[in-house]
Design an enzyme around this catalytic site. Structure first.
Site, PDB file in Angstrom:
ATOM      1  N   GLU A 104      10.994  -5.264 -27.434  1.00  0.00           N
ATOM      2  CA  GLU A 104       9.617  -4.872 -27.076  1.00  0.00           C
ATOM      3  C   GLU A 104       9.539  -3.492 -26.430  1.00  0.00           C
ATOM      4  O   GLU A 104      10.188  -3.229 -25.411  1.00  0.00           O
ATOM      5  CB  GLU A 104       9.006  -5.930 -26.139  1.00  0.00           C
ATOM      6  CG  GLU A 104       7.528  -5.695 -25.885  1.00  0.00           C
ATOM      7  CD  GLU A 104       6.894  -6.794 -25.028  1.00  0.00           C
ATOM      8  OE1 GLU A 104       7.318  -7.959 -25.113  1.00  0.00           O
ATOM      9  OE2 GLU A 104       5.978  -6.455 -24.258  1.00  0.00           O
ATOM     10  N   LYS A 281       5.518 -14.680 -18.454  1.00  0.00           N
ATOM     11  CA  LYS A 281       6.101 -14.024 -19.637  1.00  0.00           C
ATOM     12  C   LYS A 281       6.525 -12.601 -19.249  1.00  0.00           C
ATOM     13  O   LYS A 281       7.592 -12.117 -19.627  1.00  0.00           O
ATOM     14  CB  LYS A 281       5.068 -13.997 -20.773  1.00  0.00           C
ATOM     15  CG  LYS A 281       5.622 -13.550 -22.117  1.00  0.00           C
ATOM     16  CD  LYS A 281       5.626 -12.049 -22.316  1.00  0.00           C
ATOM     17  CE  LYS A 281       6.183 -11.661 -23.670  1.00  0.00           C
ATOM     18  NZ  LYS A 281       6.265 -10.215 -23.864  1.00  0.00           N
ATOM     19  N   ASP A 297      22.567 -18.217 -22.048  1.00  0.00           N
ATOM     20  CA  ASP A 297      21.634 -19.096 -22.746  1.00  0.00           C
ATOM     21  C   ASP A 297      20.234 -18.875 -22.179  1.00  0.00           C
ATOM     22  O   ASP A 297      19.839 -19.484 -21.184  1.00  0.00           O
ATOM     23  CB  ASP A 297      22.099 -20.547 -22.535  1.00  0.00           C
ATOM     24  CG  ASP A 297      21.229 -21.542 -23.273  1.00  0.00           C
ATOM     25  OD1 ASP A 297      20.132 -21.177 -23.733  1.00  0.00           O
ATOM     26  OD2 ASP A 297      21.652 -22.714 -23.368  1.00  0.00           O
ATOM     27  N   HIS A 394       1.772   1.226 -22.710  1.00  0.00           N
ATOM     28  CA  HIS A 394       2.425   0.489 -23.793  1.00  0.00           C
ATOM     29  C   HIS A 394       2.218   1.216 -25.109  1.00  0.00           C
ATOM     30  O   HIS A 394       3.155   1.430 -25.880  1.00  0.00           O
ATOM     31  CB  HIS A 394       1.816  -0.916 -23.855  1.00  0.00           C
ATOM     32  CG  HIS A 394       2.506  -1.814 -24.813  1.00  0.00           C
ATOM     33  ND1 HIS A 394       3.714  -2.386 -24.516  1.00  0.00           N
ATOM     34  CD2 HIS A 394       2.192  -2.224 -26.062  1.00  0.00           C
ATOM     35  CE1 HIS A 394       4.102  -3.128 -25.542  1.00  0.00           C
ATOM     36  NE2 HIS A 394       3.185  -3.036 -26.494  1.00  0.00           N
TER      37      HIS A 394
HETATM   38  C1  MEV Z   1       3.552  -8.078 -21.991  1.00  0.00           C
HETATM   39  O1  MEV Z   1       4.781  -8.229 -22.673  1.00  0.00           O
HETATM   40  C2  MEV Z   1       3.653  -8.620 -20.587  1.00  0.00           C
HETATM   41  C3  MEV Z   1       2.351  -8.614 -19.782  1.00  0.00           C
HETATM   42  O2  MEV Z   1       1.330  -9.297 -20.503  1.00  0.00           O
HETATM   43  C4  MEV Z   1       2.647  -9.314 -18.475  1.00  0.00           C
HETATM   44  C5  MEV Z   1       1.428  -9.590 -17.611  1.00  0.00           C
HETATM   45  O3  MEV Z   1       0.312  -9.723 -18.144  1.00  0.00           O
HETATM   46  O4  MEV Z   1       1.629  -9.722 -16.397  1.00  0.00           O
HETATM   47  C6  MEV Z   1       1.857  -7.222 -19.553  1.00  0.00           C
END
Ligand code: MEV
Length: 454
Positions: A104, A281, A297, A394
């Site tokens: 990513e 995430k 793992d 991003h």
């Molecule tokens: C993207 O890979 C991760 C985010 O969505 C995490 C978040 O929203 O805190 C930017």
């Protein structure tokens, strides 16, 4: 989600020098602007890589399928993920270069940038709490739970000794082994109860999955003989709340408005499972790539982190940010059970290279670094989300992917990139369609030029 066992406090923050060199802060300067060869040179200067490592990486890493054949079945090759390094990390008073295997865009840039902010304005400290992993033995139907529990309690010392002698002797020799056996009653949902035996073991520097599974399967017969009940299954639990990892980040004297916004964003993740999932995430964006780079793992860690996040009955955030006076303080807490011996970690040369790069001296050390990077990654995301938004940073980095995805040639890449940057500035949005359209225009222009049209 009760697990019947309280965590024990282990030795707190560990910050000791290890064999590999500790990069100095000066060597992090301008790292992202370097070419790949310059990065190698800088990493060698830092002591994070040696010339052999560089030769291995320059040559494309692992090539022959022999090793893959040892790990999995029906091998047809390797799946190559990009391997990068995050810089500027200072954890428990020590500088680190962090290897991350990830696809990513912007994770590494965000981690490095946020780590720089923390380095300049605060600190990161870590600790592990508890050292026991959990194996489960299920007895699906227990008629009299009270007497079942009594039999387990009266046999447990003998079973622990037997398991340590017959199965976990290697672990015992390294200072670990089976430590305890507890029993839990779990409702069946039909008015009855199942008996669940928890076997607790200290796996030392191993992740411990194989050994705890072996111990539980070994105990199946003695349990059945002593209780007269039938064991249904034996397997480890990934909800290892008896072996937690914590990280703490402090940003001193943070600008008040920013601190409050991050606090609000954190509250959102604590209170709302929909937001918590995305927050976590983002935390795992910092953790999984280290696990992959070190041959660990990551599915086990993911399962443990998510289960821990739901331990109170509602899925919540594994991080919390709060203002304490003028400072912003962030906490991460979850199980990150990793190994530095055994399996892929020991055999995969890239995993070894990555462990050496961080100067890892124990599984706890690796786990604490994962927690630190996850928390810093979370801070970076919350800062971006509550200020400029996530798209700007991003997408700026994603431009290269879009350009290549549209099929631009080496000569066309800089022109498409520049146009995409302009569109992003103007509209705050870009997509692959934009890149395709720009490319079409460039090529149409080039054709017209070649045909002498105005
Ligand atoms: C993207 O890979 C991760 C985010 O969505 C995490 C978040 O929203 O805190 C930017």
């Amino acid at each position: 989600m009760a697990t019947g066992k309280k965590v024990k406090l282990e030795s707190p923050v560990l910050a000791r020098a290890v064999s590999s060199g500790e990069p100095s802060a000066d060597l992090f300067k301008g790292f992202s602007k370097l070419s790949r060869e310059e990065r190698f040179a800088r990493l060698v200067e830092m002591g994070a890589l040696n010339s052999e490592d560089v030769g291995f990486l320059r040559g494309g890493g692992l090539k022959t399928p022999d090793l893959a054949e040892k790990f999995i079945e029906n091998v047809i090759g390797y799946f190559q993920l990009p391997l990068g390094v995050a810089t500027n990390f200072r954890v428990d008073g020590r500088d680190y270069v962090i290897p991350l295997a990830v696809e990513e865009t912007s994770i590494i840039a965000a981690a490095s940038k946020t780590a720089k902010w923390v380095r300049e304005s605060g600190e990161i400290t870590t600790e592990t709490v508890g050292n026991l992993i959990i194996g489960q033995i299920q007895i699906a139907k227990v008629s009299d739970f009270g007497s079942f529990a009594e039999v387990i309690a009266s046999n447990k010392t003998k079973w622990i000794e037997l398991a340590n002698k017959d199965v976990a002797h290697g672990l015992v020799a390294r200072g670990g082994g089976v430590r305890d056996i507890q029993v839990r009653a779990v409702p069946r949902g039909d008015g009855g109860q199942m008996g669940v035996i928890h076997v607790y073991a200290d796996p030392c520097d191993a992740m411990g999955a194989n050994i705890i599974n072996q111990v539980c399967e070994y105990l199946k017969t003695p349990v059945e003989q002593a209780t007269g009940e039938t064991v249904t299954m034996c397997i480890l639990s990934n909800l290892v709340d008896t072996k937690l990892t914590r990280a703490r980040v402090v940003i001193r004297g943070i600008e008040k408005d920013l601190g409050r916004k991050i606090e609000e964003a954190s509250l959102f993740a604590q209170q709302d499972p929909y937001r918590a999932a995305t927050n976590n995430k983002g935390v795992l964006n910092g953790i999984d790539p280290i696990l992959i780079a070190t041959g660990n793992d990551w599915r086990a860690v993911e399962a443990g982190v998510h289960a821990y996040a739901a331990r109170d009955g509602q899925y919540s955030s594994v991080t919390k940010w709060k203002m304490e006076g003028d400072d912003l303080v962030g906490i991460f807490e979850a199980p990150i059970v990793v190994g530095t011996v055994g399996g892929v970690t020991k055999l995969h040369p890239t995993a070894q290279l990555c462990l050496n790069m961080m100067g890892i001296d124990s599984a706890s050390h690796l786990s604490r670094l994962c927690a630190a990077v996850g928390l810093v990654q979370n801070l970076g995301a919350l800062k971006a989300l509550t200020t400029v938004g996530i798209i700007e940073g991003h997408m700026k980095l994603h431009i290269k992917n879009l350009t290549l995805g549209a099929g631009a040639s080496e000569r066309e890449v800089p022109i498409v990139q520049k146009r995409l940057e302009e569109i992003l500035m103007l509209t705050k949005r870009i997509s692959l369609n934009n890149a395709v359209e720009i490319l079409r225009e460039i090529r149409a222009g080039a054709q017209a030029g070649a045909a002498g049209q105005p």
